[in-house]
Motif scaffolding. Structure first.
Motif, PDB file in Angstrom:
ATOM      1  N   SER A   1       0.816  -1.217   0.000  1.00 32.61           N
ATOM      2  CA  SER A   1       0.000   0.000   0.000  1.00 32.61           C
ATOM      3  C   SER A   1       0.850   1.267   0.000  1.00 32.61           C
ATOM      4  O   SER A   1       0.347   2.344  -0.306  1.00 32.61           O
ATOM      5  N   TRP A   2       2.132   1.159   0.380  1.00 33.62           N
ATOM      6  CA  TRP A   2       3.019   2.323   0.340  1.00 33.62           C
ATOM      7  C   TRP A   2       3.653   2.395  -1.041  1.00 33.62           C
ATOM      8  O   TRP A   2       4.343   1.467  -1.471  1.00 33.62           O
ATOM      9  N   PRO A   3       3.487   3.509  -1.776  1.00 31.39           N
ATOM     10  CA  PRO A   3       3.943   3.562  -3.176  1.00 31.39           C
ATOM     11  C   PRO A   3       5.356   4.101  -3.387  1.00 31.39           C
ATOM     12  O   PRO A   3       5.800   4.230  -4.520  1.00 31.39           O
ATOM     13  N   GLY A   4       6.057   4.454  -2.295  1.00 29.46           N
ATOM     14  CA  GLY A   4       7.328   5.157  -2.441  1.00 29.46           C
ATOM     15  C   GLY A   4       7.103   6.656  -2.329  1.00 29.46           C
ATOM     16  O   GLY A   4       5.973   7.145  -2.444  1.00 29.46           O
ATOM     17  N   VAL A   5       8.170   7.432  -2.108  1.00 26.66           N
ATOM     18  CA  VAL A   5       7.989   8.847  -1.770  1.00 26.66           C
ATOM     19  C   VAL A   5       7.501   9.692  -2.944  1.00 26.66           C
ATOM     20  O   VAL A   5       6.793  10.685  -2.744  1.00 26.66           O
ATOM     21  N   ILE A   6       7.855   9.328  -4.178  1.00 29.11           N
ATOM     22  CA  ILE A   6       7.419  10.161  -5.312  1.00 29.11           C
ATOM     23  C   ILE A   6       5.904  10.103  -5.463  1.00 29.11           C
ATOM     24  O   ILE A   6       5.228  11.150  -5.566  1.00 29.11           O
ATOM     25  N   GLU A   7       5.339   8.909  -5.461  1.00 30.66           N
ATOM     26  CA  GLU A   7       3.882   8.807  -5.616  1.00 30.66           C
ATOM     27  C   GLU A   7       3.151   9.329  -4.385  1.00 30.66           C
ATOM     28  O   GLU A   7       2.099   9.955  -4.502  1.00 30.66           O
ATOM     29  N   ARG A   8       3.715   9.101  -3.206  1.00 31.91           N
ATOM     30  CA  ARG A   8       3.039   9.550  -1.979  1.00 31.91           C
ATOM     31  C   ARG A   8       2.981  11.069  -1.898  1.00 31.91           C
ATOM     32  O   ARG A   8       1.991  11.640  -1.448  1.00 31.91           O
ATOM     33  N   TYR A   9       4.052  11.734  -2.331  1.00 32.37           N
ATOM     34  CA  TYR A   9       4.124  13.196  -2.193  1.00 32.37           C
ATOM     35  C   TYR A   9       4.255  13.893  -3.546  1.00 32.37           C
ATOM     36  O   TYR A   9       4.847  14.962  -3.656  1.00 32.37           O
TER      37      TYR A   9
END
Length: 352
Positions: free
Chosen positions: A3-11
């Motif tokens: 469910s965690w997409p990595g920092v680029i997709e998250r932010y």
């Protein structure tokens, strides 16, 4: 599915990426923000202390946040090779993300100044590793010149996309804590991280995601403290190899972050770093590399100097995992005890 997409997709909304950016990720970020259980007892029980454990990133350090951005943007620009100078963590991260992207990585490290854990990472990921008989600062000057004159992308923190990725750690702190801390304590080497965190906090503040802004407090090793001493250190010396840098690339922005936030930069000795290193492992169960312990050593020193108001909330960044530097761990710990394979001998050693 993770469910965690990595920092680029998250932010994504806070980052200079578009639909045309090929995202290269190892699902970095989302690292724990752990409440310290015994550090308050050892320092000041009136403080709320949290530990941002960046050693839980894919290659074991905070560098992965910036590298996902740097490699993604290099790929978007059509680059087929990246280069960096490194005291270890940057080389490990660059090598891993370049491998993920399917492009070439070249890393230049100072001979004898890189912990074996980090060197092994760069090597196993297939990077070309060059050892220079000189300092990190000399290595950086060389790779900068190469990147200027040849079709290879520099991925040191002079690359603007590196700091864009690293600022996401500040976003996470606010999301996890529910607010910005009163103080953020952080080791300072090349000074990109303190610069990036301050950028992140300010952007979240402007967006209304954080009501407060922290004071940024940085710590340099006493033998590698150019910002504190306000002079270039030609031959920096410290056991904390990740911050053994005598002329930080982000010197100016780090001083701005310190001043704008109302914070400061201090020094800690190698002895203080090693004491904090052992304390963190034995009292909190957290194994981080010596440079990470600079923030804990700084906490202890600043509490003694009464620099924090009672009731303050502090976040300490722990930059890299302890397995990066196993030699220092073995030198700092008690040696294994040899015993014959007999129950009575084992019981005698245990005092049972």
């Amino acid at each position: 599915m993770n469910s965690w997409p990595g920092v680029i997709e998250r932010y994504r909304e806070f980052l200079p990426v578009s639909e045309a950016t090929p995202v290269v990720t190892l699902l970095e970020g989302n690292t724990p923000l752990l409440p310290a259980l015994r550090l308050p007892e050892a320092t000041d029980p009136r403080l709320a202390i949290y530990l941002k454990c960046e050693g839980f990133n894919p290659t074991g350090s905070f560098k992965d946040r910036g590298m996902t951005m740097a490699i993604s943007k290099a790929l978007e620009a059509g680059s087929r090779a990246v280069i960096c100078a490194s005291t270890g963590n940057t080389s490990a991260s660059a090598a891993a993300y370049a491998a993920r992207a399917g492009i070439k990585a070249v890393v230049m490290v100072p001979r004898g100044a890189v912990a074996i854990g980090k060197l092994s990472q760069a090597a196993i990921h297939g990077a070309t590793v060059l050892m220079v008989d000189g300092s990190f600062d000399q290595a950086l000057a060389i790779v900068m010149e190469i990147a200027e004159k040849h079709p290879v992308t520099l991925v040191n923190s002079l690359n603007p996309f590196r700091l864009e990725g690293q600022k996401t750690a500040a976003f996470e702190v606010v999301d996890q804590l529910g607010r910005a801390p009163d103080y953020h304590l952080i080791p300072v080497g090349n000074a990109g991280n303190i610069t990036a965190y301050w950028r992140g906090y300010r952007e979240y503040h402007r967006a209304g995601r954080a009501k407060e802004l922290p004071r940024m407090v940085g710590f340099q090793a006493a033998g590698a403290a150019p910002i504190f001493e306000n002079r270039v250190i030609p031959e920096p010396k410290t056991i904390a190899t990740a911050i053994r840098i005598g002329n930080p690339a982000n010197w100016g922005p780090a001083v701005e972050a310190m001043k704008d936030s109302g914070g400061w930069i201090e020094t800690v000795t190698d002895e203080e770093i090693l004491r904090a290193y052992r304390l963190l492992a034995r009292e909190e169960g957290i194994f981080m590399e010596p440079a990470s312990a600079a923030s804990v050593a700084g906490l202890i020193k600043m509490v003694k100097a009464e620099r924090f108001e009672p009731g303050s909330t502090l976040v300490l960044t722990l930059t890299g995992h302890g397995l990066k530097d196993p030699d220092t761990a073995l030198e700092s710990a008690s040696r294994p005890i040899s015993v014959p394979p007999r129950l009575d001998a084992v019981l005698a050693q245990l005092g049972l």
